[in-house]
Write a protein that holds these residues in place. Structure first.
Motif, PDB file in Angstrom:
ATOM      1  N   LEU A   1       0.827  -1.203   0.000  1.00  0.00           N
ATOM      2  CA  LEU A   1       0.000   0.000   0.000  1.00  0.00           C
ATOM      3  C   LEU A   1       0.857   1.246   0.000  1.00  0.00           C
ATOM      4  O   LEU A   1       2.013   1.232   0.429  1.00  0.00           O
ATOM      5  N   ASP A   2       0.241   2.301  -0.483  1.00  0.00           N
ATOM      6  CA  ASP A   2       0.890   3.610  -0.605  1.00  0.00           C
ATOM      7  C   ASP A   2       0.791   4.363   0.717  1.00  0.00           C
ATOM      8  O   ASP A   2      -0.016   4.025   1.599  1.00  0.00           O
ATOM      9  N   PHE A   3       1.582   5.413   0.841  1.00  0.00           N
ATOM     10  CA  PHE A   3       1.557   6.236   2.054  1.00  0.00           C
ATOM     11  C   PHE A   3       0.750   7.515   1.835  1.00  0.00           C
ATOM     12  O   PHE A   3      -0.296   7.704   2.443  1.00  0.00           O
ATOM     13  N   ASP A   4       1.220   8.384   0.958  1.00  0.00           N
ATOM     14  CA  ASP A   4       0.569   9.688   0.771  1.00  0.00           C
ATOM     15  C   ASP A   4      -0.794   9.530   0.114  1.00  0.00           C
ATOM     16  O   ASP A   4      -0.941   8.852  -0.911  1.00  0.00           O
TER      17      ASP A   4
ATOM     18  N   ASP B   1      -3.789   5.363  -4.229  1.00  0.00           N
ATOM     19  CA  ASP B   1      -4.748   6.368  -4.708  1.00  0.00           C
ATOM     20  C   ASP B   1      -4.526   6.718  -6.174  1.00  0.00           C
ATOM     21  O   ASP B   1      -5.401   7.298  -6.821  1.00  0.00           O
ATOM     22  N   SER B   2      -3.380   6.377  -6.726  1.00  0.00           N
ATOM     23  CA  SER B   2      -3.039   6.741  -8.102  1.00  0.00           C
ATOM     24  C   SER B   2      -3.591   5.714  -9.096  1.00  0.00           C
ATOM     25  O   SER B   2      -3.244   4.523  -9.029  1.00  0.00           O
ATOM     26  N   PHE B   3      -4.417   6.184 -10.029  1.00  0.00           N
ATOM     27  CA  PHE B   3      -4.956   5.288 -11.049  1.00  0.00           C
ATOM     28  C   PHE B   3      -3.826   4.734 -11.927  1.00  0.00           C
ATOM     29  O   PHE B   3      -3.826   3.558 -12.286  1.00  0.00           O
ATOM     30  N   ALA B   4      -2.857   5.592 -12.270  1.00  0.00           N
ATOM     31  CA  ALA B   4      -1.754   5.153 -13.128  1.00  0.00           C
ATOM     32  C   ALA B   4      -0.951   4.028 -12.462  1.00  0.00           C
ATOM     33  O   ALA B   4      -0.579   3.042 -13.114  1.00  0.00           O
ATOM     34  N   GLU B   5      -0.695   4.165 -11.164  1.00  0.00           N
ATOM     35  CA  GLU B   5       0.036   3.115 -10.450  1.00  0.00           C
ATOM     36  C   GLU B   5      -0.797   1.828 -10.401  1.00  0.00           C
ATOM     37  O   GLU B   5      -0.276   0.724 -10.601  1.00  0.00           O
ATOM     38  N   ARG B   6      -2.091   1.973 -10.135  1.00  0.00           N
ATOM     39  CA  ARG B   6      -2.941   0.779 -10.072  1.00  0.00           C
ATOM     40  C   ARG B   6      -3.017   0.094 -11.428  1.00  0.00           C
ATOM     41  O   ARG B   6      -3.012  -1.137 -11.526  1.00  0.00           O
TER      42      ARG B   6
ATOM     43  N   ALA C   1      -8.450   1.121  -5.062  1.00  0.00           N
ATOM     44  CA  ALA C   1      -8.347   2.527  -4.701  1.00  0.00           C
ATOM     45  C   ALA C   1      -8.658   2.669  -3.220  1.00  0.00           C
ATOM     46  O   ALA C   1      -9.143   1.730  -2.571  1.00  0.00           O
ATOM     47  N   VAL C   2      -8.410   3.856  -2.685  1.00  0.00           N
ATOM     48  CA  VAL C   2      -8.613   4.072  -1.249  1.00  0.00           C
ATOM     49  C   VAL C   2     -10.072   3.853  -0.869  1.00  0.00           C
ATOM     50  O   VAL C   2     -10.380   3.273   0.176  1.00  0.00           O
ATOM     51  N   ASP C   3     -11.005   4.298  -1.732  1.00  0.00           N
ATOM     52  CA  ASP C   3     -12.422   4.151  -1.393  1.00  0.00           C
ATOM     53  C   ASP C   3     -12.862   2.685  -1.402  1.00  0.00           C
ATOM     54  O   ASP C   3     -13.882   2.337  -0.799  1.00  0.00           O
ATOM     55  N   ALA C   4     -12.109   1.807  -2.049  1.00  0.00           N
ATOM     56  CA  ALA C   4     -12.485   0.392  -2.139  1.00  0.00           C
ATOM     57  C   ALA C   4     -11.920  -0.447  -1.002  1.00  0.00           C
ATOM     58  O   ALA C   4     -12.177  -1.652  -0.942  1.00  0.00           O
ATOM     59  N   VAL C   5     -11.182   0.180  -0.090  1.00  0.00           N
ATOM     60  CA  VAL C   5     -10.625  -0.568   1.034  1.00  0.00           C
ATOM     61  C   VAL C   5     -11.736  -1.190   1.876  1.00  0.00           C
ATOM     62  O   VAL C   5     -11.566  -2.252   2.470  1.00  0.00           O
ATOM     63  N   GLU C   6     -12.906  -0.530   1.912  1.00  0.00           N
ATOM     64  CA  GLU C   6     -14.024  -1.085   2.690  1.00  0.00           C
ATOM     65  C   GLU C   6     -14.385  -2.503   2.236  1.00  0.00           C
ATOM     66  O   GLU C   6     -14.876  -3.310   3.014  1.00  0.00           O
TER      67      GLU C   6
END
Length: 419
Positions: free
Chosen positions: A313-316, A392-397, A409-414
């Motif tokens: 996972l990412d930090f910022d 959070d970055s679409f390009a990284e994902r 994405a961050v919103d999908a962590v749920e």
């Protein structure tokens, strides 16, 4: 101690599940006769239980109790409560609940009103449309919530509804505020708790918005009801103010209320108190003295068809947003650690050493690996099979996802959280 919660997918079953969080020595089995939300909440769940109206219910029910080594049954539906109470001597294990006569009386509104007539205020019951004072309130004699209820403004409406649903009670209409009083009576019949709460928002007959209130009149009514019926554990009653402002009894139920979590927040855990009481242990009640408002809405639970043993996972803007930890992401990290997953931080953080930021946020020891990489490096090079990737970055994902690795994405962590 193995406790069956049945049926487990109701609001009452879900509240019992929440109430036993952290109780040592207890394993909950969620049981249902149909697929329901319980399968997303109870780690031990089965939906092959018979329905209570099936002729071979007891034989099949007992067979499952034996296979699952169930020690106690915690029923959550009024019909189930009555069925099990009537057949307690034929069950393989005890049932948490009140005596059978109490369950019989409270299952019928008409029987409840007859039982308490002259003891506490009850609504007028009209024999026919011609006798009714308008408006009138129509409700099934056996039922729960607001299912099948109607407000009739004229006699033609009364005749229509009673013709459509024979057996409806024709009652005095109570226009005032509605309250539920959550109660607890110990094995000796002593009323230890009576907590009133206003039913401020109702959805499908369920109180989804509620707040605690004060009033001696609620306690006095609870004491009178407790003196007239034998309870053993949690129970509740509902009242509504009449046109004259008098608290009038609507129903009594020998079970946990679906919104009794409000009082759990105040320190009164009614399901767990009922459990200890069923074991014959002495119990005491302490209720915090502060105001609580509880509101409930739909929540999402997910079951994902993936398997992984490593999390990147990412930090910022993922673990940390605007200088603060993201609670959902931290919650998932802890869940992953508890499940034995390796958790790796993979970040392009540019504002100083990442280790210093983690120490400042007090999460430095959460991660098995910390990679602070430069712009020339690809995150996809670090993430291999058996992993998931959160960024959070679409390009990284997109780059990691092209390797066939699940990305979030961050919103999908749920979707990754158990509950």
């Amino acid at each position: 101690m193995n406790i069956l919660v049945f049926p487990c997918g109701s609001e009452i079953g879900l509240e019992i599940r929440r109430a036993f969080e952290g109780v040592r020595g207890v394993s909950l089995l969620g049981g249902s006769s149909v697929p329901d939300h319980g399968r997303f909440v109870f780690s031990h769940y089965r939906e092959d239980f018979p329905r209570v109206d099936e002729p071979d219910f007891l034989d099949r029910f007992n067979a499952i109790l034996g296979r699952e080594s169930v020690d106690l049954v915690f029923p959550t539906h009024d019909s189930v409560i009555l069925k099990l109470a009537e057949n307690q001597d034929r069950l393989r294990c005890p049932v948490i609940g009140s005596p059978v006569e109490t369950c019989r009386i409270t299952r019928s509104k008409a029987a409840t009103y007859r039982h308490f007539e002259g003891v506490v205020p009850t609504p007028a019951v009209y024999a026919s449309a011609d006798d009714a004072r308008l408006p009138a309130f129509l409700k099934p004699d056996v039922g729960q919530g607001s299912k099948g209820t109607h407000v009739a403004r004229d006699r033609r409406e009364i005749e229509f509804y009673t013709r459509e649903t024979p057996g409806l009670l024709i009652l005095e209409y109570l226009p005032g505020e509605e309250y539920t009083v959550d109660c607890f009576t110990d094995r000796r019949g002593k009323l230890l708790f009576a907590g009133p709460r206003r039913r401020s928002r109702i959805l499908n007959g369920i109180s989804v918005g509620t707040q605690n209130v004060e009033g001696r009149e609620f306690l006095e009514m609870a004491q009178k009801i407790n003196a007239r019926l034998a309870f053993d554990g949690a129970w509740f009653f509902q009242v509504k103010r009449s046109a004259a402002g008098v608290l009038t009894l609507m129903e009594v139920a020998p079970r946990v209320g679906g919104s009794s979590g409000l009082h759990r927040a105040m320190g009164v855990n009614l399901p767990v108190l009922s459990y200890y009481n069923a074991l014959g242990l002495p119990v005491a009640v302490h209720c915090n003295r502060f105001d609580v408002e509880m509101d409930r809405a739909w929540s999402n639970r997910y079951r994902l068809g993936i398997d992984y043993d490593r999390v990147y996972l990412d930090f910022d803007d993922c673990l940390c947003i605007e200088g603060r930890l993201n609670p959902n992401v931290v919650r998932f990290v802890v869940q992953a650690i508890n499940r034995g997953k390796r958790v790796c931080l993979l970040s392009r953080h540019r504002d100083g050493p990442l280790a210093d930021k983690l120490k400042k946020l007090r999460v430095a020891d959460l991660f098995d690996e910390v990679h602070q990489i430069g712009d020339g490096q690809s995150k996809a090079d670090f993430v291999g099979p058996g992993s998931i990737f959160i960024d959070d970055s679409f390009a990284e994902r997109l780059e990691v996802g092209r390797k066939g690795i699940p990305v979030f994405a961050v919103d999908a962590v749920e979707a990754l959280l158990d509950e």
